[in-house]
Design a protein around this motif. Structure first.
Motif, PDB file in Angstrom:
ATOM      1  N   THR A 119       0.823  -1.214   0.000  1.00  0.00           N
ATOM      2  CA  THR A 119       0.000   0.000   0.000  1.00  0.00           C
ATOM      3  C   THR A 119       0.854   1.259   0.000  1.00  0.00           C
ATOM      4  O   THR A 119       0.364   2.337  -0.306  1.00  0.00           O
ATOM      5  CB  THR A 119      -0.894   0.023   1.249  1.00  0.00           C
ATOM      6  N   ALA A 120       2.134   1.108   0.355  1.00  0.00           N
ATOM      7  CA  ALA A 120       3.001   2.289   0.455  1.00  0.00           C
ATOM      8  C   ALA A 120       3.840   2.482  -0.798  1.00  0.00           C
ATOM      9  O   ALA A 120       4.793   3.250  -0.790  1.00  0.00           O
ATOM     10  CB  ALA A 120       3.903   2.176   1.683  1.00  0.00           C
ATOM     11  N   MET A 121       3.493   1.766  -1.879  1.00  0.00           N
ATOM     12  CA  MET A 121       4.295   1.824  -3.099  1.00  0.00           C
ATOM     13  C   MET A 121       4.430   3.228  -3.691  1.00  0.00           C
ATOM     14  O   MET A 121       5.531   3.640  -4.045  1.00  0.00           O
ATOM     15  CB  MET A 121       3.721   0.880  -4.158  1.00  0.00           C
ATOM     16  N   PRO A 122       3.329   3.990  -3.829  1.00  0.00           N
ATOM     17  CA  PRO A 122       3.480   5.293  -4.487  1.00  0.00           C
ATOM     18  C   PRO A 122       4.500   6.197  -3.793  1.00  0.00           C
ATOM     19  O   PRO A 122       5.316   6.829  -4.460  1.00  0.00           O
ATOM     20  CB  PRO A 122       2.083   5.893  -4.407  1.00  0.00           C
ATOM     21  N   GLN A 123       4.489   6.223  -2.459  1.00  0.00           N
ATOM     22  CA  GLN A 123       5.467   7.097  -1.799  1.00  0.00           C
ATOM     23  C   GLN A 123       6.884   6.584  -1.961  1.00  0.00           C
ATOM     24  O   GLN A 123       7.830   7.368  -1.991  1.00  0.00           O
ATOM     25  CB  GLN A 123       5.140   7.352  -0.324  1.00  0.00           C
ATOM     26  N   MET A 124       7.022   5.246  -2.106  1.00  0.00           N
ATOM     27  CA  MET A 124       8.358   4.697  -2.354  1.00  0.00           C
ATOM     28  C   MET A 124       8.870   5.171  -3.723  1.00  0.00           C
ATOM     29  O   MET A 124      10.018   5.580  -3.856  1.00  0.00           O
ATOM     30  CB  MET A 124       8.265   3.170  -2.326  1.00  0.00           C
TER      31      MET A 124
ATOM     32  N   GLY B 210      -3.591  18.178  -2.464  1.00  0.00           N
ATOM     33  CA  GLY B 210      -4.223  17.196  -1.585  1.00  0.00           C
ATOM     34  C   GLY B 210      -3.709  15.784  -1.822  1.00  0.00           C
ATOM     35  O   GLY B 210      -3.205  15.453  -2.903  1.00  0.00           O
ATOM     36  N   GLY B 211      -3.850  14.933  -0.800  1.00  0.00           N
ATOM     37  CA  GLY B 211      -3.310  13.576  -0.865  1.00  0.00           C
ATOM     38  C   GLY B 211      -3.864  12.738  -2.009  1.00  0.00           C
ATOM     39  O   GLY B 211      -3.150  11.932  -2.598  1.00  0.00           O
ATOM     40  N   ALA B 212      -5.139  12.948  -2.368  1.00  0.00           N
ATOM     41  CA  ALA B 212      -5.748  12.133  -3.420  1.00  0.00           C
ATOM     42  C   ALA B 212      -5.126  12.417  -4.777  1.00  0.00           C
ATOM     43  O   ALA B 212      -5.099  11.564  -5.652  1.00  0.00           O
ATOM     44  CB  ALA B 212      -7.250  12.397  -3.467  1.00  0.00           C
ATOM     45  N   ASP B 213      -4.618  13.639  -4.939  1.00  0.00           N
ATOM     46  CA  ASP B 213      -4.016  14.015  -6.219  1.00  0.00           C
ATOM     47  C   ASP B 213      -2.533  13.680  -6.278  1.00  0.00           C
ATOM     48  O   ASP B 213      -1.879  13.914  -7.285  1.00  0.00           O
ATOM     49  CB  ASP B 213      -4.175  15.525  -6.452  1.00  0.00           C
ATOM     50  N   MET B 214      -2.011  13.132  -5.171  1.00  0.00           N
ATOM     51  CA  MET B 214      -0.567  12.957  -5.076  1.00  0.00           C
ATOM     52  C   MET B 214       0.033  12.082  -6.181  1.00  0.00           C
ATOM     53  O   MET B 214       1.096  12.421  -6.707  1.00  0.00           O
ATOM     54  CB  MET B 214      -0.231  12.393  -3.701  1.00  0.00           C
ATOM     55  N   PRO B 215      -0.611  10.948  -6.567  1.00  0.00           N
ATOM     56  CA  PRO B 215      -0.003  10.145  -7.647  1.00  0.00           C
ATOM     57  C   PRO B 215       0.232  10.943  -8.920  1.00  0.00           C
ATOM     58  O   PRO B 215       1.254  10.775  -9.585  1.00  0.00           O
ATOM     59  CB  PRO B 215      -1.033   9.037  -7.879  1.00  0.00           C
ATOM     60  N   VAL B 216      -0.697  11.842  -9.238  1.00  0.00           N
ATOM     61  CA  VAL B 216      -0.527  12.674 -10.427  1.00  0.00           C
ATOM     62  C   VAL B 216       0.705  13.553 -10.282  1.00  0.00           C
ATOM     63  O   VAL B 216       1.516  13.691 -11.206  1.00  0.00           O
ATOM     64  CB  VAL B 216      -1.782  13.545 -10.651  1.00  0.00           C
TER      65      VAL B 216
ATOM     66  N   SER C 273       9.444  15.731  -4.409  1.00  0.00           N
ATOM     67  CA  SER C 273       9.212  14.300  -4.197  1.00  0.00           C
ATOM     68  C   SER C 273       9.267  13.944  -2.724  1.00  0.00           C
ATOM     69  O   SER C 273       8.498  13.112  -2.249  1.00  0.00           O
ATOM     70  CB  SER C 273      10.266  13.474  -4.934  1.00  0.00           C
ATOM     71  N   ILE C 274      10.202  14.587  -2.008  1.00  0.00           N
ATOM     72  CA  ILE C 274      10.309  14.260  -0.588  1.00  0.00           C
ATOM     73  C   ILE C 274       9.055  14.737   0.148  1.00  0.00           C
ATOM     74  O   ILE C 274       8.528  14.047   1.029  1.00  0.00           O
ATOM     75  CB  ILE C 274      11.592  14.884   0.018  1.00  0.00           C
ATOM     76  N   ILE C 275       8.532  15.920  -0.241  1.00  0.00           N
ATOM     77  CA  ILE C 275       7.292  16.402   0.377  1.00  0.00           C
ATOM     78  C   ILE C 275       6.142  15.447   0.031  1.00  0.00           C
ATOM     79  O   ILE C 275       5.340  15.068   0.900  1.00  0.00           O
ATOM     80  CB  ILE C 275       6.959  17.833  -0.112  1.00  0.00           C
ATOM     81  N   ALA C 276       6.080  15.015  -1.242  1.00  0.00           N
ATOM     82  CA  ALA C 276       5.024  14.077  -1.643  1.00  0.00           C
ATOM     83  C   ALA C 276       5.136  12.787  -0.843  1.00  0.00           C
ATOM     84  O   ALA C 276       4.127  12.235  -0.381  1.00  0.00           O
ATOM     85  CB  ALA C 276       5.130  13.779  -3.143  1.00  0.00           C
ATOM     86  N   TYR C 277       6.376  12.331  -0.651  1.00  0.00           N
ATOM     87  CA  TYR C 277       6.621  11.128   0.161  1.00  0.00           C
ATOM     88  C   TYR C 277       6.101  11.334   1.580  1.00  0.00           C
ATOM     89  O   TYR C 277       5.356  10.510   2.108  1.00  0.00           O
ATOM     90  CB  TYR C 277       8.125  10.828   0.159  1.00  0.00           C
ATOM     91  N   GLY C 278       6.483  12.472   2.164  1.00  0.00           N
ATOM     92  CA  GLY C 278       6.067  12.756   3.531  1.00  0.00           C
ATOM     93  C   GLY C 278       4.558  12.859   3.659  1.00  0.00           C
ATOM     94  O   GLY C 278       3.977  12.394   4.648  1.00  0.00           O
ATOM     95  N   LYS C 279       3.915  13.444   2.666  1.00  0.00           N
ATOM     96  CA  LYS C 279       2.456  13.596   2.732  1.00  0.00           C
ATOM     97  C   LYS C 279       1.759  12.248   2.668  1.00  0.00           C
ATOM     98  O   LYS C 279       0.827  11.974   3.430  1.00  0.00           O
ATOM     99  CB  LYS C 279       1.984  14.470   1.571  1.00  0.00           C
ATOM    100  N   LEU C 280       2.226  11.383   1.753  1.00  0.00           N
ATOM    101  CA  LEU C 280       1.583  10.082   1.623  1.00  0.00           C
ATOM    102  C   LEU C 280       1.856   9.211   2.848  1.00  0.00           C
ATOM    103  O   LEU C 280       1.051   8.366   3.210  1.00  0.00           O
ATOM    104  CB  LEU C 280       2.060   9.380   0.358  1.00  0.00           C
TER     105      LEU C 280
ATOM    106  N   GLY D   4       1.887  10.394   5.652  1.00  0.00           N
ATOM    107  CA  GLY D   4       1.116  11.015   6.721  1.00  0.00           C
ATOM    108  C   GLY D   4       1.961  11.811   7.687  1.00  0.00           C
ATOM    109  O   GLY D   4       1.523  12.165   8.771  1.00  0.00           O
ATOM    110  N   LYS D   5       3.213  12.097   7.307  1.00  0.00           N
ATOM    111  CA  LYS D   5       4.085  12.849   8.207  1.00  0.00           C
ATOM    112  C   LYS D   5       3.917  14.351   8.014  1.00  0.00           C
ATOM    113  O   LYS D   5       4.288  15.135   8.870  1.00  0.00           O
ATOM    114  CB  LYS D   5       5.547  12.480   7.973  1.00  0.00           C
ATOM    115  N   ILE D   6       3.420  14.746   6.841  1.00  0.00           N
ATOM    116  CA  ILE D   6       3.256  16.167   6.549  1.00  0.00           C
ATOM    117  C   ILE D   6       1.798  16.409   6.181  1.00  0.00           C
ATOM    118  O   ILE D   6       1.236  15.691   5.350  1.00  0.00           O
ATOM    119  CB  ILE D   6       4.162  16.603   5.374  1.00  0.00           C
TER     120      ILE D   6
END
Lengths: 290, 103
Positions: free
Chosen positions: A91-96, A214-220, A147-154, A156-158
């Motif tokens: 489940t954590a693949m996108p942030q990886m 927002g988190g839902a748009d993060m993959p884009v 990317s690091i911010i996107a990682y942190g958001k997904l 749940g750290k940011i």
């Protein structure tokens, strides 16, 4: 003769690598061949890396430290990368993906820093090439911090935070970066401090660019940053006159951009909506999607 | 302006290659089904790890006593390797999962 042979092998390996990248991308877009495509591209990458180490420069004894450090870097990166990639939950693949994308962006930015340092210390370079170095730095570092911010958001750290008038600030930063790059390319005596300011502003821009989305748009967004890193890699390829880097980078840059648009379509949103929509009523829009 | 024109003339083969590659990249993935969006993104992510070649070139060209270049180059190699290896392994794991789902 041996030198010529080495260079020919090197260029052949780069051609082979470019072909595997194209085939890999093609196969990755059809379900039954995708896994094979990934492996083919991986082999191509391995060949390109090995050929660069062996044939790019003549192997000489006085550069033992350089070779030792290359080998050490490859081993450290492989061990950490494999461990992280194998440990991560499905489940954590996108942030990886986002994290590894950030590493690529950082790599491109560091390459630009070293090359700029080279220019500072008497290396001659046309101002056009200096622009290429600076663009590599800007895009690489935006991609890294974003990317690091996107990682942190997904992860749940940011949390989602939007600065008031953030969009206007972003545009000012963007214009500032471009203006500074043009100024640096045209000034007779580039100063070291300029590049660190440019680095800092680029990193800040990456953060502010991803922060309000927002988190839902993060993959884009990750897909978009992915194509940014592709472009940064392509600038590196342009700088070194390296076809493998150039084709690999540009392919990802263009395929990534189209993929971003396709992902938006799959979510019934437009790209501008994702990027700008976050500001103002965007928070609710993202919540609706989730 | 002269600089830009000079850059263009000196690198026209590369610029040609860039333009062809852009269209190739668009064409190659244009029929991807929605389920494969994320693995494709991940695979593309691994492919742009090709930037690692640049970091290896830095290391090869650095003078053995230029420690700044060596240290930065070492970090660049580590970062690039993370991108390449991590990218391909993650993509492979994702696609493995797809295979199981289909069965």
């Amino acid at each position: 003769m041996t030198e010529l042979l080495g260079l020919s092998i090197l260029e052949l390996c780069y051609i082979a690598a470019s072909i595997t990248f194209i085939l890999g991308l093609k196969m990755l877009s059809s379900p039954d061949k995708a896994r094979k495509g990934n492996l083919i591209a991986a082999y191509g990458m391995g060949i390109a890396i090995l050929a660069t180490i062996l044939f790019k420069e003549e192997l000489t004894a006085d550069k033992w430290l350089n070779y030792a450090l290359i080998l050490a870097g490859l081993i450290v990166g492989t061990v950490i990368g494999t461990r992280m990639a194998l440990k991560v939950k499905m489940t954590a693949m996108p942030q990886m993906v986002s994290f590894f994308n950030g590493m690529g962006g950082a790599c491109a930015a560091v390459i630009s820093l070293v090359e700029f340092d080279h220019v500072m210390h008497g290396g001659t370079i046309s101002s056009g090439m200096l622009v290429v170095i600076l663009l590599g730095l800007i895009i690489g570092s935006v991609s890294f911090s974003g990317s690091i911010i996107a990682y942190g958001k997904l992860e749940g750290k940011i949390g989602d935070k939007a600065l008031p008038a953030g969009q206007i600030l972003n545009i000012i930063l963007l214009l500032g970066m471009l203006g500074m790059a043009i100024f640096m390319a045209n000034t007779a005596e580039p100063q070291a401090i300029y590049i660190y300011i440019l680095l800092g502003v680029s990193l800040l821009y990456g953060v502010l660019f991803v922060m309000p989305i927002g988190g839902a748009d993060m993959p884009v967004v990750i897909s978009l940053l992915n194509s940014f890193t592709g472009m940064a890699a392509a600038f590196g390829g342009f700088l070194y006159g390296n076809q493998a880097m150039l084709t690999g980078g540009i392919l990802v840059g263009s395929a990534g951009t189209i993929l971003t648009v396709l992902m938006c379509k799959a979510m019934n949103r437009s790209l501008t909506n994702v990027i700008i929509g976050s500001f103002g009523g965007g928070g609710t829009a993202a919540a609706d999607d989730g | 302006m002269v600089n830009i024109l000079q850059l263009f003339v000196e690198n026209r083969e590369f610029i040609f290659l860039i333009i062809v590659s852009i269209f190739l990249g668009i064409e190659v993935i244009s029929n991807v089904p929605a389920v494969l969006h994320t693995p494709l993104m991940s695979g593309a992510n691994a492919i742009h790890g090709v930037v690692i070649i640049g970091s290896i070139i830095i290391m090869l060209e650095a003078h053995p006593t230029n420690y700044l270049a060596l240290i930065l180059g070492f970090f660049a190699v580590v970062l690039g390797t993370l991108n390449v290896v991590g990218g391909f392994v993650v993509t492979n794991r994702m696609l493995e999962m797809f295979k199981k789902k289909e069965k």
